[in-house]
Design an enzyme around this catalytic site. Structure first.
Site, PDB file in Angstrom:
ATOM      1  N   ASN A  10      -2.872  -2.828  -9.096  1.00  0.00           N
ATOM      2  CA  ASN A  10      -4.270  -3.091  -9.448  1.00  0.00           C
ATOM      3  C   ASN A  10      -5.091  -1.910  -8.942  1.00  0.00           C
ATOM      4  O   ASN A  10      -5.302  -1.774  -7.740  1.00  0.00           O
ATOM      5  CB  ASN A  10      -4.691  -4.414  -8.793  1.00  0.00           C
ATOM      6  N   TRP A  11      -5.537  -1.080  -9.866  1.00  0.00           N
ATOM      7  CA  TRP A  11      -6.226   0.156  -9.470  1.00  0.00           C
ATOM      8  C   TRP A  11      -7.685  -0.096  -9.082  1.00  0.00           C
ATOM      9  O   TRP A  11      -8.360   0.813  -8.590  1.00  0.00           O
ATOM     10  CB  TRP A  11      -6.133   1.199 -10.594  1.00  0.00           C
ATOM     11  N   LYS A  12      -8.171  -1.299  -9.353  1.00  0.00           N
ATOM     12  CA  LYS A  12      -9.566  -1.658  -9.010  1.00  0.00           C
ATOM     13  C   LYS A  12     -10.534  -0.589  -9.548  1.00  0.00           C
ATOM     14  O   LYS A  12     -10.268   0.012 -10.582  1.00  0.00           O
ATOM     15  CB  LYS A  12      -9.702  -1.869  -7.499  1.00  0.00           C
ATOM     16  N   HIS A  96      -8.997 -12.722  -9.601  1.00  0.00           N
ATOM     17  CA  HIS A  96      -8.812 -11.889  -8.405  1.00  0.00           C
ATOM     18  C   HIS A  96      -9.869 -12.261  -7.367  1.00  0.00           C
ATOM     19  O   HIS A  96     -11.005 -12.583  -7.707  1.00  0.00           O
ATOM     20  CB  HIS A  96      -8.916 -10.402  -8.761  1.00  0.00           C
ATOM     21  N   GLU A  98     -11.690 -10.591  -5.518  1.00  0.00           N
ATOM     22  CA  GLU A  98     -12.959  -9.845  -5.578  1.00  0.00           C
ATOM     23  C   GLU A  98     -13.854 -10.393  -6.687  1.00  0.00           C
ATOM     24  O   GLU A  98     -15.080 -10.358  -6.580  1.00  0.00           O
ATOM     25  CB  GLU A  98     -12.662  -8.348  -5.744  1.00  0.00           C
ATOM     26  N   GLU A 168      -2.652 -14.198  -3.027  1.00  0.00           N
ATOM     27  CA  GLU A 168      -3.274 -13.121  -2.262  1.00  0.00           C
ATOM     28  C   GLU A 168      -4.224 -13.708  -1.218  1.00  0.00           C
ATOM     29  O   GLU A 168      -5.387 -14.007  -1.528  1.00  0.00           O
ATOM     30  CB  GLU A 168      -4.065 -12.207  -3.203  1.00  0.00           C
ATOM     31  N   GLY A 174      -6.716  -5.313   1.374  1.00  0.00           N
ATOM     32  CA  GLY A 174      -7.405  -4.087   1.749  1.00  0.00           C
ATOM     33  C   GLY A 174      -7.693  -3.974   3.234  1.00  0.00           C
ATOM     34  O   GLY A 174      -8.442  -3.108   3.669  1.00  0.00           O
ATOM     35  N   SER A 214      -2.273  -5.893   1.137  1.00  0.00           N
ATOM     36  CA  SER A 214      -1.765  -4.817   1.995  1.00  0.00           C
ATOM     37  C   SER A 214      -0.245  -4.626   1.886  1.00  0.00           C
ATOM     38  O   SER A 214       0.420  -4.312   2.872  1.00  0.00           O
ATOM     39  CB  SER A 214      -2.194  -5.042   3.451  1.00  0.00           C
ATOM     40  N   GLY A 235      -2.773  -3.182  -4.345  1.00  0.00           N
ATOM     41  CA  GLY A 235      -4.039  -2.487  -4.542  1.00  0.00           C
ATOM     42  C   GLY A 235      -3.954  -1.059  -4.032  1.00  0.00           C
ATOM     43  O   GLY A 235      -3.512  -0.152  -4.729  1.00  0.00           O
ATOM     44  N   GLY A 236      -4.349  -0.847  -2.783  1.00  0.00           N
ATOM     45  CA  GLY A 236      -4.443   0.498  -2.221  1.00  0.00           C
ATOM     46  C   GLY A 236      -3.194   1.349  -2.409  1.00  0.00           C
ATOM     47  O   GLY A 236      -3.283   2.524  -2.794  1.00  0.00           O
TER      48      GLY A 236
HETATM   49  P1  PGA Z   1      -4.414  -4.269  -1.326  1.00  0.00           P
HETATM   50  O1  PGA Z   1      -5.022  -5.084  -2.578  1.00  0.00           O
HETATM   51  O2  PGA Z   1      -2.966  -4.009  -1.648  1.00  0.00           O
HETATM   52  O3  PGA Z   1      -5.251  -3.021  -1.243  1.00  0.00           O
HETATM   53  O4  PGA Z   1      -4.569  -5.145  -0.135  1.00  0.00           O
HETATM   54  C1  PGA Z   1      -4.286  -6.100  -3.205  1.00  0.00           C
HETATM   55  C2  PGA Z   1      -5.090  -6.715  -4.324  1.00  0.00           C
HETATM   56  O5  PGA Z   1      -6.293  -6.926  -4.150  1.00  0.00           O
HETATM   57  O6  PGA Z   1      -4.566  -7.011  -5.422  1.00  0.00           O
END
Ligand code: PGA
Length: 251
Positions: A10-12, A96, A98, A168, A174, A214, A235-236
């Site tokens: 997930n590149w956000k 998600h 967010e 998640e 993050g 993470s 994500g990251g």
């Molecule tokens: P993260 O994000 O790996 O940066 O914790 C995961 C996500 O939100 O899908």
């Protein structure tokens, strides 16, 4: 039954056009052919066409990070599932954390998005997860069960077969603070039980449940060791080819 692991990036709201295409090409160079792990990436909307083109004919699926719950019309700023299908996207993320917690999406809205995506022919990754205060208040199971039930109840088995769940925990996203492999396995097993109650045991056994929060190359193997953890939503660590590929090759 051992389910094929599914690793999604997930590149956000990161990267620019050049960086998105470069990342897609770097992944393609290593994951061109279908292998023993399914791989997908979720670029920002505006770079979807470029990334879809860069990955055309490869084994890497490309999806959207969100989708509108309505089909067409006066919904300023929204992108419909039909539009995503039109440009060649094959999946959508819905719910998600967010979207839920930064933009206030409710369980009902998330369900509307899931229904819209399925109706247009997209596969779906449905994200669920508890916040830190909910975990500390002993509500981990009830929050996840509520989100999962709102997302899945009443669907057909055919629809369920097009869905992946991503567990998640919000406190692990993050933050560099992952759930322990035991904490992840415990919630995954609980979620599979919820799905078994909504459908049946066979449907629950066939459902892939990713862990997200993470995930890195050096913790992926431990997190994915449980038979109830069938992949990762990253994500990251998905923003650089080497770190994402390290997770894809966690075994
Ligand atoms: P993260 O994000 O790996 O940066 O914790 C995961 C996500 O939100 O899908």
């Amino acid at each position: 039954m051992t389910l094929k692991p599914y690793i999604a990036g997930n590149w956000k709201m990161n990267l620019d056009r050049k960086g998105a295409v470069a990342l897609a090409r770097a992944l393609r160079a290593e994951v061109g052919e279908p292998g023993d792990v399914d791989v997908a990436v979720f670029p920002p909307f505006v770079y979807l066409p470029d990334v879809i083109e860069a990955l055309a004919g490869s084994a890497i699926a490309v999806g959207a990070q969100d989708v509108c719950d309505r089909k067409v019309g006066a919904f300023t700023g929204e992108v419909s599932a039909d539009m995503l299908v039109d440009i060649g996207a094959t999946i959508a993320l819905v719910g998600h954390s967010e979207r839920r917690h930064v933009y206030g999406e409710t369980d009902a809205l998330v369900r509307g998005k899931l229904d819209a995506a399925l109706a247009a022919g997209l596969d779906v990754i449905l994200c669920v997860g508890e916040k830190l205060e909910e975990r500390e208040a002993g509500q981990t199971e009830s929050v996840n069960a509520r989100q999962l039930t709102a997302g899945l109840s009443g669907l057909s088995r055919d629809d369920l077969a097009r869905i992946t769940i991503a567990y998640e925990p919000v406190w692990a996203i993050g933050t560099g603070r992952t759930a322990s492999p035991e904490q992840a396995a415990e919630v995954h097993s609980y979620l599979r039980g919820v799905v078994s109650g909504l459908f049946d045991q066979a449907a629950a056994a066939a459902l892939r449940i990713q862990y997200g929060g993470s995930v890195k190359a050096d913790n992926a193997a431990a997190l994915l060791a449980s038979p109830d953890v069938n992949g990762a939503l990253v994500g990251g660590a998905a923003l650089e080819a080497a770190s994402f590929l390290g997770i894809v090759r966690y075994r």
